[in-house]
Scaffold this active site. Structure first.
Site, PDB file in Angstrom:
ATOM      1  N   LYS A   7       6.553  -5.591  10.336  1.00  0.00           N
ATOM      2  CA  LYS A   7       6.453  -5.042   9.018  1.00  0.00           C
ATOM      3  C   LYS A   7       5.372  -3.138   8.483  1.00  0.00           C
ATOM      4  CE  LYS A   7       4.415  -5.989   4.629  1.00  0.00           C
ATOM      5  NZ  LYS A   7       3.590  -6.930   3.979  1.00  0.00           N
ATOM      6  N   ASP A  53       0.519  -0.072   0.419  1.00  0.00           N
ATOM      7  CA  ASP A  53       1.718  -0.812  -0.273  1.00  0.00           C
ATOM      8  C   ASP A  53       0.294  -0.714  -2.148  1.00  0.00           C
ATOM      9  OD1 ASP A  53       3.119  -2.692  -1.975  1.00  0.00           O
ATOM     10  OD2 ASP A  53       1.456  -4.544  -0.658  1.00  0.00           O
ATOM     11  N   ARG A 101       8.403  -8.956   2.694  1.00  0.00           N
ATOM     12  CA  ARG A 101       9.613  -9.033   3.020  1.00  0.00           C
ATOM     13  C   ARG A 101      10.959  -9.056   2.643  1.00  0.00           C
ATOM     14  NH1 ARG A 101       7.655 -14.524  -0.190  1.00  0.00           N
ATOM     15  NH2 ARG A 101       5.727 -13.250   0.228  1.00  0.00           N
ATOM     16  N   LYS A 140      -1.650  -4.356  -7.763  1.00  0.00           N
ATOM     17  CA  LYS A 140      -2.033  -4.997  -7.547  1.00  0.00           C
ATOM     18  C   LYS A 140      -3.575  -4.853  -8.307  1.00  0.00           C
ATOM     19  CE  LYS A 140      -0.952  -4.795  -2.422  1.00  0.00           C
ATOM     20  NZ  LYS A 140      -1.057  -6.834  -1.693  1.00  0.00           N
TER      21      LYS A 140
END
Length: 484
Positions: free
Chosen positions: A245, A250, A331, A257
């Site tokens: 990954k 992110d 994922r 977040k």
């Protein structure tokens, strides 16, 4: 640092400083010359003690074990780096295997020497250049010099590969974009023997129908890259594929977040960085396997064209995914990359990812979770890599948790309907993209805990630890031994 072994008594070797490991508070050993002043200095065999008169540094070990030798090597370096010392000498310490004993100490020195200081105005440099081992063994055993030398060589390859990975993980997101990761992979392939690298752009991803991967990238100004390195020696005995990954940053996407949780998200590329380190180590150790590293490199950002909760994505494998949370993005990238990896018919398929905070909650910051359908593979890996010093624990799938990732409108949901068991439900999500013929050959490693820790621990500095590199190189090395 240069490491060497000299077939000489320690008293016959010239060095600026002698390092002595004190095992289990044994202060009466013949190589301990300063016992008379230990009481005055407050040293009882625990911690460390520098005696200026004899130019000797004493480091206490709880037991004579490999991990304790690593910790002692790192502790010695931590003290020596502040001294005007260019060379040190040590006895030999055998904690069973000659190779592993030397390997552990040298790993400790090299791992402990790492520093990420490229953005500091003042950069302090350590003067230590040479570390020499005497064949004087602390407990009087005979040393196999050939095995000891292999240990020295392996240690430097494995620890340097780990430190190489740390540099990537620690690098800031402004600099480390998917294009930078692709460039680093190409440069690495040029440096290494028997390694090739191919980099694929967004047009390739579209052609391959990697819609999950592309959705994660959609709001980023930096284009995604699928990076594929292959180490291919002659007469390779197995094909082993690592999928990493590579979220170079992110933000969480539209499921944004909280501010505090964004501060370490440069480390969301740790799985891909570890795969690069593994390729480096495998090539330099000349292991007898064809090893692939497949990296999904992208950012997960916000914008008017970002993918959204409630979207349904059709993955490369044809499995449809309902999006419940755009912060469960890793994922999605792995789903398409794992699909691609299976086209190359692996004998062993391992994915590495900082996938879930749930894994950190469940097993702590210092431990990686091992998941997959094949419990025997997980147990074998867990048992085999204990010697590496990396901490792992198997986590087990169960049918009841599968209910949590069911979707009423798609084949699977990217986020579970319950917050409990989040590490395992993420692993179960990935299993959905593993073909039946590869389920027993696949293992998922959630390295979210140890990949980036904001305080120093053991021989790891604050920040990146290079999680995944050492344990997988140790595992491959063990597999190579079995096949001889």
């Amino acid at each position: 640092m240069v490491f060497e072994i000299l077939a000489k008594p320690i008293d016959k070797i010239k060095a600026d400083l002698t390092v002595v490991f004190v095992v289990d508070k044994n202060l009466k050993h013949k190589f301990i010359k300063d016992a008379k002043i230990f009481k005055f200095l407050g040293f009882d065999g625990v911690g460390s003690c520098l005696v200026q008169e004899s130019k000797t540094l004493y480091i206490g070990l709880k037991t004579l074990e490999y991990e304790q030798l690593r910790l002692a090597g790192a502790k010695a370096y931590e003290i020596i780096k502040n001294l005007d010392v260019k060379s040190v000498k040590l006895n030999s310490y055998l904690a069973g295997c000659d190779k592993m004993s030397f390997q552990s100490i040298v790993e400790g020195f090299v791992l402990g020497s790492y520093e990420f200081n490229r953005y500091k105005e003042k950069k302090e440099s350590c003067k230590l250049k040479n570390v020499t081992f005497s064949t004087d063994e602390f407990y009087g055993k005979e040393i196999d010099l050939q095995k000891a030398q292999i240990g020295l060589n392996n240690a430097q390859i494995i620890a340097n590969a780990t430190n190489f990975t740390k540099d990537i993980v620690n690098e800031i997101p402004e600099i480390y974009t998917p294009l930078k990761m692709a460039q680093d992979a190409q440069n690495l392939a040029k440096e290494l023997k028997n390694v090739t690298c191919k980099v694929y752009d967004e047009k390739f991803l579209q052609k391959e129908k990697m819609n999950a991967f592309l959705a994660v990238n959609r709001a980023s100004c930096h284009p995604p890259r699928l990076i594929h390195l292959i180490y291919k020696p002659k007469n390779a005995k197995k094909r082993i594929i690592f999928v990493g990954k590579g979220l170079t940053y992110d933000s969480g996407g539209l499921s944004l977040k909280p501010a505090d949780y964004m501060c370490t998200m440069k480390a969301d590329k740790s799985g891909a960085a570890a795969a690069l380190g593994i390729i480096k180590g495998v090539s330099e150790m000349e292991l007898p396997f064809e090893v692939h590293a497949i990296l999904g490199a992208t950012e997960n950002m916000i914008g008017g064209n970002a993918y959204k909760p409630d979207d349904v994505l059709i993955s490369r494998s044809g499995v449809s995914i309902e999006i419940k949370n755009t912060d469960a993005e890793g994922r999605l990238v792995l789903a398409d990359c794992l699909s691609y990896a299976q086209d190359f018919k692996p004998d062993l398929l391992i994915d590495m990812a900082t996938l879930t905070g749930a894994c950190v909650v469940g097993v702590g910051e210092y431990t990686s979770g091992l998941m997959g359908v094949n419990d025997e593979l997980k147990e074998e890996f867990h048992k085999c890599v204990k010697i590496s010093g990396e901490l792992t624990t198997p986590l087990y799938f169960n049918e009841h948790l599968k209910e949590l990732i069911k979707s009423p409108i798609a084949d699977v949901s990217n986020a579970a309907s319950s917050r409990y068991g989040g590490a395992i439900t993420a692993g179960l999500f990935l299993e959905k993209f593993i073909k039946d013929e590869y389920k027993d050959k696949w293992m998922h490693q959630d390295i979210a805990g140890p990949a980036f820790v904001q305080k120093a621990w053991g021989y790891n500095q604050a920040g990146a630890s290079g999680a995944g590199v050492r344990m997988n190189l140790y595992y491959l090395n063990a597999l190579a031994k079995e096949m001889k």
